[in-house]
Design a protein around this motif. Sequence first.
Motif, PDB file in Angstrom:
ATOM      1  N   GLY A 395     -25.699 -38.880 -17.438  1.00 10.69           N
ATOM      2  CA  GLY A 395     -24.659 -39.737 -16.870  1.00 10.69           C
ATOM      3  C   GLY A 395     -23.646 -38.955 -16.063  1.00 10.69           C
ATOM      4  N   PHE A 396     -23.214 -37.803 -16.605  1.00  9.58           N
ATOM      5  CA  PHE A 396     -22.270 -36.947 -15.879  1.00  9.58           C
ATOM      6  C   PHE A 396     -22.883 -36.463 -14.567  1.00  9.58           C
ATOM      7  CE2 PHE A 396     -19.806 -36.133 -19.861  1.00  9.58           C
ATOM      8  CZ  PHE A 396     -18.576 -36.480 -19.345  1.00  9.58           C
ATOM      9  N   ALA A 397     -24.145 -36.034 -14.625  1.00  9.27           N
ATOM     10  CA  ALA A 397     -24.797 -35.504 -13.432  1.00  9.27           C
ATOM     11  C   ALA A 397     -24.902 -36.573 -12.346  1.00  9.27           C
ATOM     12  CB  ALA A 397     -26.187 -34.973 -13.791  1.00  9.27           C
ATOM     13  N   LEU A 398     -25.278 -37.776 -12.736  1.00  6.46           N
ATOM     14  CA  LEU A 398     -25.382 -38.855 -11.746  1.00  6.46           C
ATOM     15  C   LEU A 398     -24.019 -39.198 -11.160  1.00  6.46           C
ATOM     16  CD1 LEU A 398     -27.956 -41.208 -13.515  1.00  6.46           C
ATOM     17  CD2 LEU A 398     -28.341 -39.718 -11.540  1.00  6.46           C
ATOM     18  N   LEU A 403     -20.418 -38.792  -6.526  1.00  9.02           N
ATOM     19  CA  LEU A 403     -19.186 -38.275  -5.926  1.00  9.02           C
ATOM     20  C   LEU A 403     -19.506 -37.412  -4.703  1.00  9.02           C
ATOM     21  CD1 LEU A 403     -16.119 -37.932  -6.077  1.00  9.02           C
ATOM     22  CD2 LEU A 403     -16.493 -35.990  -7.609  1.00  9.02           C
ATOM     23  N   ALA A 404     -20.515 -36.541  -4.846  1.00 12.66           N
ATOM     24  CA  ALA A 404     -20.895 -35.691  -3.714  1.00 12.66           C
ATOM     25  C   ALA A 404     -21.415 -36.520  -2.550  1.00 12.66           C
ATOM     26  CB  ALA A 404     -21.952 -34.676  -4.158  1.00 12.66           C
ATOM     27  N   TRP A 405     -22.191 -37.548  -2.851  1.00 11.97           N
ATOM     28  CA  TRP A 405     -22.710 -38.425  -1.802  1.00 11.97           C
ATOM     29  C   TRP A 405     -21.568 -39.137  -1.081  1.00 11.97           C
ATOM     30  CZ3 TRP A 405     -26.448 -39.673   1.339  1.00 11.97           C
ATOM     31  CH2 TRP A 405     -26.510 -40.951   1.888  1.00 11.97           C
ATOM     32  N   SER A 406     -20.610 -39.650  -1.868  1.00 14.57           N
ATOM     33  CA  SER A 406     -19.476 -40.343  -1.257  1.00 14.57           C
ATOM     34  C   SER A 406     -18.645 -39.373  -0.419  1.00 14.57           C
ATOM     35  CB  SER A 406     -18.606 -40.982  -2.333  1.00 14.57           C
ATOM     36  OG  SER A 406     -19.339 -41.935  -3.071  1.00 14.57           O
ATOM     37  N   ALA A 407     -18.517 -38.135  -0.912  1.00 14.70           N
ATOM     38  CA  ALA A 407     -17.703 -37.151  -0.200  1.00 14.70           C
ATOM     39  C   ALA A 407     -18.356 -36.674   1.089  1.00 14.70           C
ATOM     40  CB  ALA A 407     -17.419 -35.959  -1.102  1.00 14.70           C
ATOM     41  N   SER A 408     -19.673 -36.836   1.195  1.00 18.37           N
ATOM     42  CA  SER A 408     -20.362 -36.313   2.377  1.00 18.37           C
ATOM     43  C   SER A 408     -20.843 -37.415   3.319  1.00 18.37           C
ATOM     44  CB  SER A 408     -21.574 -35.482   1.939  1.00 18.37           C
ATOM     45  OG  SER A 408     -22.506 -36.294   1.234  1.00 18.37           O
TER      46      SER A 408
END
Length: 506
Positions: A395-398, A403-408
């Motif tokens: 769950g944490f990894a997803l 977050l990384a997807w949204s940030a990029s």
Amino acid sequence: MTLFRFLSRDAMASVVVFLVALPLCMGIAIASGVPPAKGLITGIVGGLVVGLLAGAPLQVSGPAAGLAVLVFELVNRHGLAALGPVLLLAGALQCLAGVLRLGGWFRIVAPAVVSGMLAGIGILIVLSQLHVMLDAEPAASGLANLIAFPGAAWNAVRQVNGSGALIAGAVGVATLVIMWLWERFRPASLRFLPGALIGVVLVTLASIGWALPVDRVTLPDDLGQAIDGVGWQDLGLLADPSLLVAALAMAFIASAETLLSAAAVDRMHAGPRAKFDRELSAQGVGNMLCGALGALPMTGVIVRSSANVQAGARTRLSAILHGLWLLALVMLLPGVLQSIPVASLGGVLVYTGGKLVDVRAIRHLGRYGRTPPLIYLATALSIVGTDLLTGVLVGFALTLVKLAWSASRLRARWETDEAGGVELRLRGTATFLSVPKLARLLGEVSPDTRLRVSIGRLHYIDHACAELLDDWQRAARQQGGELEMVGNVTMSHRVEGRLRRRAMAA
């Protein structure tokens, strides 16, 4: 004294909490794979000790279903002797976190992960307690319990080898039905009586009256016999890295569940607000004491806490007294508890585990996009398919991937106005991860073009993208081009201001 100012209200509320806690303490112990007496010890410590020290005065502490799966896995792999040392270390970590004022950090877990964790735990509890309802031993994993249950149920129906599993199953189902009916149709004047207590009492009386051949709760005549003190040699078990990981997981999950519960309790009343760091330290002291006694881990529990508030509690005295009533019953009337069918407590835990699987949470999370429900389901299914710690880490990894997807993620669209100018409309987030895409887009524009860049729908633009725009602007000026920024970037006024100043220079 302030503690006794509302004595009558707190005393009545403590009785209600005691009635709620009694079946749950024993049932959660059975679900954890340990003797019921250890759950009662934790309930007593949670009332008498943590109730006195707590930073959330109306919160009630005791054994929690959320840790039953973790304890079951620990005991199954390393034996009951490992529980005390692991719990001692987990409690010490909680105390340290409270002293360092880290209470708020345990509340930053994404709601999708928390809800998915509870759902996964609920499914595992249901799968294991279905076997307990048949007077059988549950397997070590959720999948094994799921695969084995149809065969166990069929053998119970056939009454293989004269087994009383069918009768035990009827006892468990009867408890479930009574709880369900009581929760929906109980009279307003009796709302303080919990469905779990009503179900267990009625089924126990019926099983005694009909002399049903079912397994019953086993308790020592002296509660001291259930205490397994931790010696120095037992602490040597912590040299095993897997037990250190278990202690960290136990401390984190217990702390997160406690502080989320405390925040929920704060919304139920207008009294003193919870002091999260003090509550965390109090839980640490309680868990260290439970570890020293060889009992179950504890958390602040929302079911008992909400019952406490609804019953009119005004101070911490209610939680303290509920622990006293548990101690008195175990010391004075152990025979009463020994008449309770184990299958009935299994029914209580099946009902409790089912309520942890909150389908409404998926609809609620769906309001924030498609990703949170997927994280919820992935966390829950990973817990069922592997183990609690692995599922939470998934769950944490997803969440981090999201977050990384949204940030990029940067979306862009070209538009041309009547004067021949070009406008590049940007949406999303422009960070260094977006530099290749933005560079390709700018490379499509002739340097002698009048370019307008609309940044009004950007959430954020960092220095890497800002420098890229600035470089294009300098190169374009040499060939008669121009770059104009349109709109405001909410989270990067400094970057925007620097670009505007450079655009106006020379």
